[in-house]
Design a protein around this motif. Structure first.
Motif, PDB file in Angstrom:
ATOM      1  N   TYR A 193       0.858  -1.197   0.000  1.00 56.29           N
ATOM      2  CA  TYR A 193       0.000   0.000   0.000  1.00 56.29           C
ATOM      3  C   TYR A 193       0.884   1.233   0.000  1.00 56.29           C
ATOM      4  O   TYR A 193       1.953   1.244   0.618  1.00 56.29           O
ATOM      5  CB  TYR A 193      -0.887   0.021   1.246  1.00 56.29           C
TER       6      TYR A 193
ATOM      7  N   THR B 294      -6.157  -3.476 -11.155  1.00 50.45           N
ATOM      8  CA  THR B 294      -7.283  -3.624 -10.223  1.00 50.45           C
ATOM      9  C   THR B 294      -6.971  -2.851  -8.935  1.00 50.45           C
ATOM     10  O   THR B 294      -5.844  -2.395  -8.731  1.00 50.45           O
ATOM     11  CB  THR B 294      -7.528  -5.102  -9.853  1.00 50.45           C
ATOM     12  N   ASP B 295      -7.961  -2.759  -8.059  1.00 47.54           N
ATOM     13  CA  ASP B 295      -7.718  -2.028  -6.810  1.00 47.54           C
ATOM     14  C   ASP B 295      -6.708  -2.760  -5.922  1.00 47.54           C
ATOM     15  O   ASP B 295      -6.212  -2.210  -4.953  1.00 47.54           O
ATOM     16  CB  ASP B 295      -9.034  -1.734  -6.060  1.00 47.54           C
ATOM     17  N   LYS B 296      -6.400  -4.015  -6.268  1.00 47.76           N
ATOM     18  CA  LYS B 296      -5.356  -4.734  -5.520  1.00 47.76           C
ATOM     19  C   LYS B 296      -3.999  -4.581  -6.202  1.00 47.76           C
ATOM     20  O   LYS B 296      -3.027  -5.237  -5.833  1.00 47.76           O
ATOM     21  CB  LYS B 296      -5.718  -6.216  -5.416  1.00 47.76           C
TER      22      LYS B 296
END
Lengths: 348, 81
Positions: A174, A232-234
């Protein structure tokens, strides 16, 4: 020429929005003109979609989580091998590789071939060893600091500059732009993956990736660079395109030559505005986008099987540039009996 | 000004930079300019050709071409001299 019949066991059947490499590796093997493979899926969870893809996976078995230990895993593989007579086993998860590398000699005695990095190669490319790796192989890397407790983080906090990447031991990363986000991501990552949690310097630039295969003697059997086109959000690639970038190929050849890398690998790099390349991660296995390499002319899963069997494996020298992959989701309709069979008996 | 040798430009005005993976769709005038750049025409020669063809003042055209060329350099389609 008749194809050689083989039984190949493969993990990483979690073909989800954060996919494991199992299914794309299987697709590469099934595209092979040399092998007629019976595919044995090795799964950790009942709902790994690959188990139910009966056109790709002939039979699936439950295997114990790596946390259960190598001996329990080996016993299970031994049992499966008695039924299936496995020729080659291809593990595809970072978290299970330690157990399989450790057990590779025992697997060999069972008649099961693997083609994995050595324990030394596996250990030295860990995220927390990246700085040493960069120095040893003369590759630019961002600075990385490992944290083994919350207390260490609190102590270091006043000296940190943002943004910074917070990374889990095995997976997940992150971007934290302030101390509050850093704390939140830190807790999330250590509760999921344990310590160390890593803080990696943020390098502004474009992420590029290379899938490659080393023969264990310093030769690169194949290498295909790709840039993610849709993420993707990942942070996973949902679409990507092959690149024509000599610098990326050069750095891959250099790492494989100097480290004598054995097996599949994925290099994750950042290219900054001055075209400098920073190595941010080495994944010690073929990635989930490996089928793009197959589509671009380099069947790396097939080449990996050849290496595992000790067959002569020629080097790929070219690939198609500007080849795209685009993922899609698809609903498989399954019978309850199939799910029941797997849940109760651990095989399907 | 030289177009990066690796850049692929299709007749339909689709541009692909294989080093970065970026692709662009050009409008007809942009495609025309890129075609002239490919033929090694100078900025002045391109301006003259377009002034003859389109109803536009020289100052507006100069500014537009300058901006477009800056964009092409930024996208690494044109190589910096």
């Amino acid at each position: 020429m008749s194809k050689r019949k083989l039984t190949i066991a493969i993990t990483g059947l979690n073909n989800t929005d954060n996919p494991g490499p199992g299914i794309p590796v299987i697709r590469g093997i099934l595209d092979s003109k040399l092998f007629d493979a019976r595919i044995i899926g090795l799964a950790y969870e009942n709902l790994e979609p690959g188990i139910y893809m009966r056109d790709l996976v002939d039979k699936s078995y439950h295997i114990p989580y790596p946390s259960a230990g190598s001996d329990i895993l080996l016993k299970r593989i031994e049992h499966i091998n008695k039924i299936e007579k496995i020729d080659v086993l291809i593990p595809n998860f970072d978290a299970e590789l330690y157990s399989f590398i450790k057990s590779s000699e025992k697997l060999k005695k069972m008649g099961i071939a693997t083609f994995l990095p050595t324990m030394e190669q596996f250990e030295e490319r860990h995220k927390w060893n990246l700085c040493e790796f960069g120095k040893k192989y003369n590759v630019k890397v961002p600075s990385v600091k490992s944290f083994y407790s919350e207390a260490e983080l609190y102590k270091a906090a006043p000296g940190l500059t943002f943004p910074v990447f917070v990374k889990g031991k095995f997976y997940d990363a992150y971007l934290a732009t302030n101390a509050e986000q850093l704390r939140m991501h830190f807790y999330k990552l250590y509760s999921k993956w344990g310590f160390p949690v890593l803080l990696q310097q943020y390098i502004r630039g474009t992420e590029v990736n290379v899938v490659a295969l080393g023969d264990g003697h310093g030769k690169t059997i194949g290498a295909v660079p790709m840039r993610k086109q849709y993420i993707t959000d990942k942070g996973k690639a949902w679409a990507g395109i092959t690149l024509d970038d000599e610098k990326l190929i050069e750095i891959t050849h250099k790492i494989i030559k100097k480290s004598k890398w054995r097996g599949g690998m994925e290099l994750e790099l950042i290219k900054d505005e001055m075209n400098n390349l920073y190595l941010i991660e080495i994944n010690p296995r073929l990635p989930a986008w490996v089928y793009l390499a197959v589509g671009a002319g380099q069947n790396l899963p097939e080449a990996l099987v050849k290496l595992a069997l000790g067959l002569k494996t020629n080097k790929y020298t070219k690939y198609d540039i500007g080849k795209l992959f685009i993922r899609y989701s698809y609903d498989l309709i399954c019978k309850l009996e199939e799910f029941e069979q797997l849940s109760l008996y651990g095989e399907l | 000004m030289k177009i990066n040798k690796k850049i692929a430009i299709s007749e339909s005005g689709f541009v692909f930079n294989p080093t970065t993976g970026d692709s662009y769709s050009l409008n007809p005038i942009a495609a025309e300019i890129l075609d002239m750049l490919k033929k090694d025409l100078s900025e002045d020669e391109i301006t003259d050709a377009l002034l003859e063809k389109y109803d536009v003042t020289a100052s507006v055209l100069h500014r537009s071409i300058d901006e477009f060329i800056d964009t092409l350099k930024e996208m690494k389609i044109l190589e910096n001299e």
